[in-house]
Design a protein around this motif. Structure first.
Motif, PDB file in Angstrom:
ATOM      1  N   LYS A  94     -46.051   8.061  36.123  1.00 26.27           N
ATOM      2  CA  LYS A  94     -46.233   8.317  34.691  1.00 26.27           C
ATOM      3  C   LYS A  94     -47.019   9.622  34.532  1.00 26.27           C
ATOM      4  O   LYS A  94     -47.905   9.911  35.331  1.00 26.27           O
ATOM      5  N   SER A  96     -49.055  12.709  31.952  1.00 24.48           N
ATOM      6  CA  SER A  96     -49.703  13.120  30.706  1.00 24.48           C
ATOM      7  C   SER A  96     -49.332  14.565  30.474  1.00 24.48           C
ATOM      8  O   SER A  96     -49.502  15.399  31.359  1.00 24.48           O
ATOM      9  N   GLN A 128     -46.684   9.135  29.435  1.00 23.95           N
ATOM     10  CA  GLN A 128     -47.637   8.112  28.999  1.00 23.95           C
ATOM     11  C   GLN A 128     -48.533   8.651  27.886  1.00 23.95           C
ATOM     12  O   GLN A 128     -48.867   7.940  26.957  1.00 23.95           O
ATOM     13  N   ARG A 129     -48.940   9.906  28.054  1.00 25.80           N
ATOM     14  CA  ARG A 129     -49.770  10.555  27.038  1.00 25.80           C
ATOM     15  C   ARG A 129     -49.149  11.904  26.692  1.00 25.80           C
ATOM     16  O   ARG A 129     -48.741  12.640  27.584  1.00 25.80           O
ATOM     17  N   HIS A 156     -42.727   4.372  27.537  1.00 25.46           N
ATOM     18  CA  HIS A 156     -44.058   4.202  28.141  1.00 25.46           C
ATOM     19  C   HIS A 156     -45.149   4.983  27.422  1.00 25.46           C
ATOM     20  O   HIS A 156     -46.285   5.017  27.890  1.00 25.46           O
ATOM     21  N   GLU A 158     -48.155   5.839  25.360  1.00 27.19           N
ATOM     22  CA  GLU A 158     -49.282   5.072  24.823  1.00 27.19           C
ATOM     23  C   GLU A 158     -50.135   5.894  23.861  1.00 27.19           C
ATOM     24  O   GLU A 158     -50.788   5.353  22.980  1.00 27.19           O
ATOM     25  N   HIS A 159     -50.150   7.218  24.075  1.00 28.15           N
ATOM     26  CA  HIS A 159     -51.095   8.076  23.348  1.00 28.15           C
ATOM     27  C   HIS A 159     -50.361   9.322  22.857  1.00 28.15           C
ATOM     28  O   HIS A 159     -49.782  10.049  23.654  1.00 28.15           O
ATOM     29  N   ARG A 184     -45.001   1.014  23.159  1.00 23.78           N
ATOM     30  CA  ARG A 184     -46.347   0.855  23.729  1.00 23.78           C
ATOM     31  C   ARG A 184     -47.357   1.791  23.108  1.00 23.78           C
ATOM     32  O   ARG A 184     -48.483   1.918  23.589  1.00 23.78           O
ATOM     33  N   LEU A 185     -46.974   2.455  22.050  1.00 21.01           N
ATOM     34  CA  LEU A 185     -47.874   3.432  21.438  1.00 21.01           C
ATOM     35  C   LEU A 185     -49.061   2.716  20.793  1.00 21.01           C
ATOM     36  O   LEU A 185     -48.893   1.914  19.876  1.00 21.01           O
ATOM     37  N   THR A 186     -50.269   3.010  21.299  1.00 18.15           N
ATOM     38  CA  THR A 186     -51.457   2.391  20.707  1.00 18.15           C
ATOM     39  C   THR A 186     -52.332   3.412  19.991  1.00 18.15           C
ATOM     40  O   THR A 186     -53.118   3.049  19.126  1.00 18.15           O
ATOM     41  N   SER A 206     -47.433  -1.353  17.334  1.00 15.50           N
ATOM     42  CA  SER A 206     -48.377  -1.530  18.449  1.00 15.50           C
ATOM     43  C   SER A 206     -49.630  -0.676  18.308  1.00 15.50           C
ATOM     44  O   SER A 206     -50.541  -0.775  19.121  1.00 15.50           O
ATOM     45  N   ILE A 207     -49.689   0.152  17.277  1.00 19.36           N
ATOM     46  CA  ILE A 207     -50.818   1.077  17.156  1.00 19.36           C
ATOM     47  C   ILE A 207     -52.106   0.336  16.782  1.00 19.36           C
ATOM     48  O   ILE A 207     -52.137  -0.457  15.845  1.00 19.36           O
TER      49      ILE A 207
END
Ligand SMILES: [Zn+2]
Length: 435
Positions: A94, A96, A128-129, A156, A158-159, A184-186, A206-207
């Motif tokens: 993964k 960034s 991932q980011r 994937h 997330e950020h 999976r975005l938080t 998912s945020i």
């Protein structure tokens, strides 16, 4: 034996896993220290370390984890070559990504879009980011940068952070990305651009952490956040002009709220903004842009028709610059006389560069007010001009409390700069006086 060859010798006896761990640790330091919006941090630990020794080089080059933080400026062929090297060495890990838009048009029209489409988008399954800095004063170039991401999915991711640094007052192109899904975005931060949502609902399901800064849209944001963010715990919001109260935020999961507001002369303006939020689980509120008379007005309220704050323990009020409230008041300051009914659990009050601080302190601590039973700490930030006055107000109030044998909350006073555009809960506090 020289120091260098001694350390090289020591390195050659270390096990492989330890070498990788050392390299990863030094890389993390670099990432934290770097200012990703403006500077390239390409010459990071992995490059330095790969020159220590032949063995270390093999270890570093062969460890995909060390090549997962990737930056791209899109300027020159060298940038593309370095990017490809990272993509190859990170293998299937993964990644960034930090992407910085060129400040002006590239040599060939459409070249930016082509590079994003051909080099970055094929990697989307392992991103991932993702952080993107928009820097052009040109929406067409912004579109070239963001457009290729609109209809793809990021399984994937997330950020996601998009910041616009193109011009002081301008706003970047509306952000429309990953409309095919980012399950999976938080974390989502959009700074000085607006968010454009896809037609299908629950894109933001998912945020948990959302920052919408500098592009408030009163017709879209309250409804979208209310309907689409069922897991939201952190919200940062720039409210850039007087919003209508028809659109309110209902967020039962929200714990932390940071609102930055425009200057407004209405004494009830802060209360009006707070009343836009139905956030019963809120524990911490930061309000940037308030004035002392507005703070007093809010703390005097007995209730708000559709908002309550039963578990709110910490409130910060911040005034960003200097104002004339104390010398040329538009409206009279109304003194507080009792604990704030609207905030029954309030135990930490923070007043940063707040006008009327002297009066607020006297009202909260002074001899005539009723004690605030749960108030544990008061943190005060004052500029040089009012530092002594605020200190004297606390001194008097604390003396009087002690003489009457009443409990005194812990009071801390520190100095701040007069401009507090970006003050937040993580800003450094160097306490000079405490009681
Ligand atoms: Zn003021």
């Amino acid at each position: 034996m020289s120091a260098m060859s001694a350390s090289t010798c020591a390195i050659s006896s270390l096990p492989y896993e330890l070498l990788v761990a050392v390299a990863v640790a030094s890389q993390e330091d670099c990432v934290v220290d770097s200012n990703w919006e403006t500077e390239s941090t390409t010459f990071k630990a992995e490059w330095t370390l790969s020159h220590v020794s032949r063995r270390f080089r093999d270890v570093v080059v062969g460890a995909p984890a060390l090549w997962t933080l990737i930056e791209m400026d899109f300027t020159g062929e060298g940038s593309v070559e370095i990017l490809n090297l990272y993509l190859e060495r990170s293998r299937t890990s993964k990644i960034s990504l930090i992407l910085r838009e060129p400040e002006s048009c590239m040599t060939v029209d459409g070249l930016l879009r082509e590079r994003v489409t051909e080099i970055i988008v094929p990697q989307v399954n392992r991103i991932q980011r993702l952080k993107i800095v928009l820097r052009a004063k040109d929406w067409d170039l912004d579109q070239e940068m963001l457009g290729p991401f609109r209809d793809v999915a990021a399984p994937h991711l997330e950020h996601l952070e998009i910041v616009y640094r193109g011009g002081e007052f301008a706003v970047g192109v509306p952000v429309a990305m990953f409309w095919s899904g980012a399950p999976r975005l938080t974390f989502l931060k959009i700074d000085r651009s607006t968010l454009q949502l896809p037609p299908q609902p629950l894109w933001m399901a998912s945020i948990t952490h959302l920052e919408l800064l500098g592009g408030y849209d009163p017709d879209i944001y309250p409804a979208a956040v209310t309907a689409q963010c069922p897991s939201l715990t952190h919200l940062h919001l720039d409210v850039t002009y007087v919003p209508t109260d028809a659109n309110r935020f209902h967020i039962p999961t929200l714990k932390f709220l940071y609102i930055s507001i425009q200057d407004n002369e209405r004494a009830d303006y802060v209360s009006y903004i707070v009343a836009l939020f139905d956030v019963p689980a809120l524990a911490e509120l930061i309000l940037n842009g308030s004035h002392g008379d507005q703070v007093a007005f809010l703390l005097c309220l007995k209730s708000l028709p559709q908002s309550s704050f039963p578990v709110l323990t910490s409130i910060s009020f911040i005034c960003r610059g200097s104002c004339l409230c104390e010398t040329q008041p538009v409206l009279p300051y109304h003194p507080l006389s009792s604990p704030p009914v609207l905030f029954p659990a309030l135990s930490h009050l923070i007043l940063i560069n707040q006008c009327h601080a002297y009066a607020l302190i006297k009202d909260i601590l002074g001899p005539v007010s009723h004690p605030w039973p749960l108030l544990k700490t008061i943190t005060l930030g004052a500029v040089d001009d009012s530092f002594e006055e605020v200190g004297a107000a606390v001194e008097d109030a604390v003396d009087s409390k002690c003489q009457h044998g009443e409990p005194v909350p812990e009071v801390r006073l520190f100095r701040v700069l007069s401009s507090l555009e970006d003050w937040d809960e993580n800003s450094p506090v160097d306490v000079e006086r405490s009681w």
